[in-house]
Design a protein around this motif. Structure first.
Motif, PDB file in Angstrom:
ATOM      1  N   VAL A 251      -2.622   6.643  -8.780  1.00 33.02           N
ATOM      2  CA  VAL A 251      -2.492   6.435  -7.342  1.00 33.02           C
ATOM      3  C   VAL A 251      -1.058   6.032  -7.007  1.00 33.02           C
ATOM      4  CG1 VAL A 251      -3.472   5.296  -5.329  1.00 33.02           C
ATOM      5  CG2 VAL A 251      -4.874   5.626  -7.381  1.00 33.02           C
ATOM      6  N   GLU A 252      -0.447   6.724  -6.066  1.00 32.77           N
ATOM      7  CA  GLU A 252       0.942   6.460  -5.696  1.00 32.77           C
ATOM      8  C   GLU A 252       1.088   5.112  -4.994  1.00 32.77           C
ATOM      9  OE1 GLU A 252       2.468   9.623  -3.334  1.00 32.77           O
ATOM     10  OE2 GLU A 252       2.459  11.091  -4.965  1.00 32.77           O
ATOM     11  N   ASN A 253       2.247   4.483  -5.231  1.00 33.92           N
ATOM     12  CA  ASN A 253       2.613   3.233  -4.556  1.00 33.92           C
ATOM     13  C   ASN A 253       1.525   2.165  -4.679  1.00 33.92           C
ATOM     14  OD1 ASN A 253       5.045   4.451  -3.568  1.00 33.92           O
ATOM     15  ND2 ASN A 253       3.822   5.445  -1.982  1.00 33.92           N
ATOM     16  N   THR A 254       0.985   2.025  -5.869  1.00 27.51           N
ATOM     17  CA  THR A 254      -0.111   1.091  -6.085  1.00 27.51           C
ATOM     18  C   THR A 254       0.144   0.249  -7.330  1.00 27.51           C
ATOM     19  OG1 THR A 254      -1.688   2.615  -5.060  1.00 27.51           O
ATOM     20  CG2 THR A 254      -2.598   0.873  -6.427  1.00 27.51           C
ATOM     21  N   LYS A 255       0.038  -1.067  -7.146  1.00 25.26           N
ATOM     22  CA  LYS A 255       0.151  -2.000  -8.262  1.00 25.26           C
ATOM     23  C   LYS A 255      -1.224  -2.569  -8.570  1.00 25.26           C
ATOM     24  CE  LYS A 255       5.023  -3.027  -7.393  1.00 25.26           C
ATOM     25  NZ  LYS A 255       6.044  -4.089  -7.144  1.00 25.26           N
ATOM     26  N   HIS A 256      -1.255  -3.685  -9.290  1.00 22.81           N
ATOM     27  CA  HIS A 256      -2.524  -4.235  -9.790  1.00 22.81           C
ATOM     28  C   HIS A 256      -3.200  -5.056  -8.690  1.00 22.81           C
ATOM     29  CE1 HIS A 256      -5.148  -4.861 -13.201  1.00 22.81           C
ATOM     30  NE2 HIS A 256      -5.173  -6.165 -12.982  1.00 22.81           N
ATOM     31  N   ASN A 257      -3.828  -4.365  -7.765  1.00 21.95           N
ATOM     32  CA  ASN A 257      -4.436  -5.026  -6.619  1.00 21.95           C
ATOM     33  C   ASN A 257      -5.724  -4.312  -6.246  1.00 21.95           C
ATOM     34  OD1 ASN A 257      -4.844  -5.245  -3.514  1.00 21.95           O
ATOM     35  ND2 ASN A 257      -3.491  -6.965  -4.005  1.00 21.95           N
ATOM     36  N   LEU A 258      -6.857  -5.014  -6.348  1.00 18.30           N
ATOM     37  CA  LEU A 258      -8.146  -4.379  -6.077  1.00 18.30           C
ATOM     38  C   LEU A 258      -8.256  -3.916  -4.637  1.00 18.30           C
ATOM     39  CD1 LEU A 258     -10.948  -3.540  -7.001  1.00 18.30           C
ATOM     40  CD2 LEU A 258     -11.739  -5.885  -6.581  1.00 18.30           C
ATOM     41  N   GLY A 259      -7.691  -4.675  -3.704  1.00 18.25           N
ATOM     42  CA  GLY A 259      -7.735  -4.271  -2.305  1.00 18.25           C
ATOM     43  C   GLY A 259      -7.080  -2.926  -2.073  1.00 18.25           C
ATOM     44  N   ASP A 260      -5.944  -2.692  -2.724  1.00 19.94           N
ATOM     45  CA  ASP A 260      -5.260  -1.402  -2.592  1.00 19.94           C
ATOM     46  C   ASP A 260      -6.101  -0.275  -3.181  1.00 19.94           C
ATOM     47  OD1 ASP A 260      -3.121  -2.463  -1.285  1.00 19.94           O
ATOM     48  OD2 ASP A 260      -1.794  -2.513  -3.027  1.00 19.94           O
ATOM     49  N   TYR A 261      -6.718  -0.538  -4.332  1.00 15.92           N
ATOM     50  CA  TYR A 261      -7.581   0.477  -4.935  1.00 15.92           C
ATOM     51  C   TYR A 261      -8.754   0.805  -4.006  1.00 15.92           C
ATOM     52  CZ  TYR A 261      -5.278   0.297  -9.513  1.00 15.92           C
ATOM     53  OH  TYR A 261      -4.371   0.404 -10.548  1.00 15.92           O
ATOM     54  N   HIS A 262      -9.329  -0.219  -3.383  1.00 17.49           N
ATOM     55  CA  HIS A 262     -10.423   0.021  -2.446  1.00 17.49           C
ATOM     56  C   HIS A 262      -9.969   0.916  -1.296  1.00 17.49           C
ATOM     57  CE1 HIS A 262     -13.406  -3.513  -3.364  1.00 17.49           C
ATOM     58  NE2 HIS A 262     -13.192  -2.733  -4.396  1.00 17.49           N
ATOM     59  N   LYS A 263      -8.822   0.560  -0.700  1.00 22.02           N
ATOM     60  CA  LYS A 263      -8.337   1.304   0.465  1.00 22.02           C
ATOM     61  C   LYS A 263      -8.073   2.768   0.126  1.00 22.02           C
ATOM     62  CE  LYS A 263      -6.081  -2.688   2.608  1.00 22.02           C
ATOM     63  NZ  LYS A 263      -4.763  -3.295   2.951  1.00 22.02           N
TER      64      LYS A 263
END
Length: 281
Positions: A251-263
Motif C-alpha cells: 500500500v502506497e504512503n502507508t506506515k505501521h498504522n492500523l487506521g491507515d490500513y483500515h482506510k
C-alpha cells in the motif's frame, strides 16, 4: 603521590556512582509493562461481549471478546462461520474488537461477508506462540464451537490480524492447516527479528501444502511501502512453489498504522475473508 591519586580516583568514583544512580530510573522505564490478561472494559458496540477463559495452558484466566452479527440467535438453526482477529503487540482482547466488528458489520450489510461470529483473544506479547498458541488452538476454539452455533470446520474458520497479530494469523494458519482456510495480515512479517530464511513457516508451508489446498486455503498479505514491504517475500516464494493461493499487497504512503490500513484496504480484506468463507459453504 597520594594527593595526586586522590585527585584522580575520587572524581572517577563519584562519576561512576552518579552514572549508576542516573541509569537506574532509565532502565526501569525500559522494563516491559506487565500484561493484563483480563480486560473487561470493552467498547460499547452492539453484539460485543467480554468473556473469560480459565486457561490450563496459561495457568490463569485470559479474556476474549465475542461479537455476534445482527439477527444472531443461539436458538436458531443457522450455523455461523468464525473470524478470529489477533491484536498487535501491546494490545489486548479489547483493543481492536469494536473496529473489526464494525468492519464485519459493514461487510455483512454489503453482502461481501456472510453473517459470521468474530472472536478476539488476548495474546499478550506472545507472538501467538507457546502457551498462547496452545490456549487458542486447544482451548478457545473448542470452547467457541461448543458454546456458539458455529460451523466447526476449517473451511468455515479464518484468521486476520495486525502487526504481531498479522504475523500470528499467518503462523497459526500454516502450523495448524486443519483448523483454518484463510489468513489476512495487516502489517505482519515472516520474522520481525532474526533471519527470515530460518522461519519455521517456510518448511511448514511446504509440508502442509496439500492440506492447505484441500481446505481451500488462501493468504492476503498487506504491508505498507513504509512498513516492511518485503516482509513476506520468502513466504510468497514458497507459496508459489507449492501452488498455495496468496496475494501480496503493498500500500502506497502507508506506515505501521492500523487506521491507515483500515482506510485504504478494509474493503479488500473484507472481500477476501468473505470470499474464503462463502466459497467453502
Amino acid at each position: 603521590m597520594r594527593s595526586l591519586l586522590q585527585h584522580i580516583v575520587v572524581p572517577i568514583l563519584f562519576c561512576l556512582v552518579s552514572m549508576s544512580v542516573i541509569a537506574a530510573p532509565a532502565f526501569a522505564q525500559r522494563t516491559r509493562k506487565p500484561i493484563t490478561w483480563v480486560n473487561s472494559d470493552i467498547p460499547d458496540f452492539a453484539g460485543l461481549e467480554h468473556k473469560v477463559l480459565k486457561s490450563d495452558a496459561l495457568g490463569h484466566d485470559v479474556g476474549y471478546v465475542v461479537w455476534t452479527p445482527p439477527g444472531f440467535s443461539a436458538d436458531a438453526d443457522t450455523r455461523y462461520p468464525v473470524v478470529y482477529f489477533l491484536h498487535g503487540a501491546g494490545g489486548s482482547e479489547r483493543s481492536d474488537a469494536a473496529g473489526i466488528a464494525s468492519l464485519l458489520a459493514k461487510g455483512i450489510r454489503n453482502k461481501t461477508m456472510p453473517p459470521a461470529i468474530c472472536v478476539c483473544p488476548n495474546g499478550g506479547m506472545s507472538g501467538y506462540r507457546g502457551e498462547v498458541e496452545s490456549m487458542i488452538v486447544d482451548e478457545l476454539i473448542p470452547l467457541i464451537d461448543s458454546t456458539y452455533p458455529t460451523r466447526a470446520d476449517a473451511k468455515s474458520r479464518v484468521l486476520a490480524g495486525f502487526s504481531m497479530g498479522g504475523a500470528g494469523c499467518v503462523r497459526l494458519s500454516l502450523l495448524h492447516p486443519d483448523l483454518f482456510c484463510a489468513a489476512g495480515s495487516w502489517g505482519g512479517a515472516l520474522a520481525f527479528r532474526g533471519d527470515a530464511a530460518e522461519s519455521p513457516l517456510l518448511p511448514a508451508a511446504k509440508k502442509n501444502a496439500e492440506t492447505l489446498r484441500a481446505n481451500g486455503y488462501a493468504a492476503l498479505l498487506i504491508n505498507g511501502d513504509g512498513d516492511r514491504p518485503d516482509a513476506f517475500a520468502l513466504l510468497a516464494e514458497t507459496f508459489r512453489a507449492h501452488d498455495i493461493p496468496h496475494q501480496v499487497v503493498i500500500v502506497e504512503n502507508t506506515k505501521h498504522n492500523l487506521g491507515d490500513y483500515h482506510k485504504k484496504t478494509a474493503d479488500q480484506m473484507l472481500s477476501f475473508l468473505g470470499k474464503q468463507l462463502q466459497q467453502n459453504q
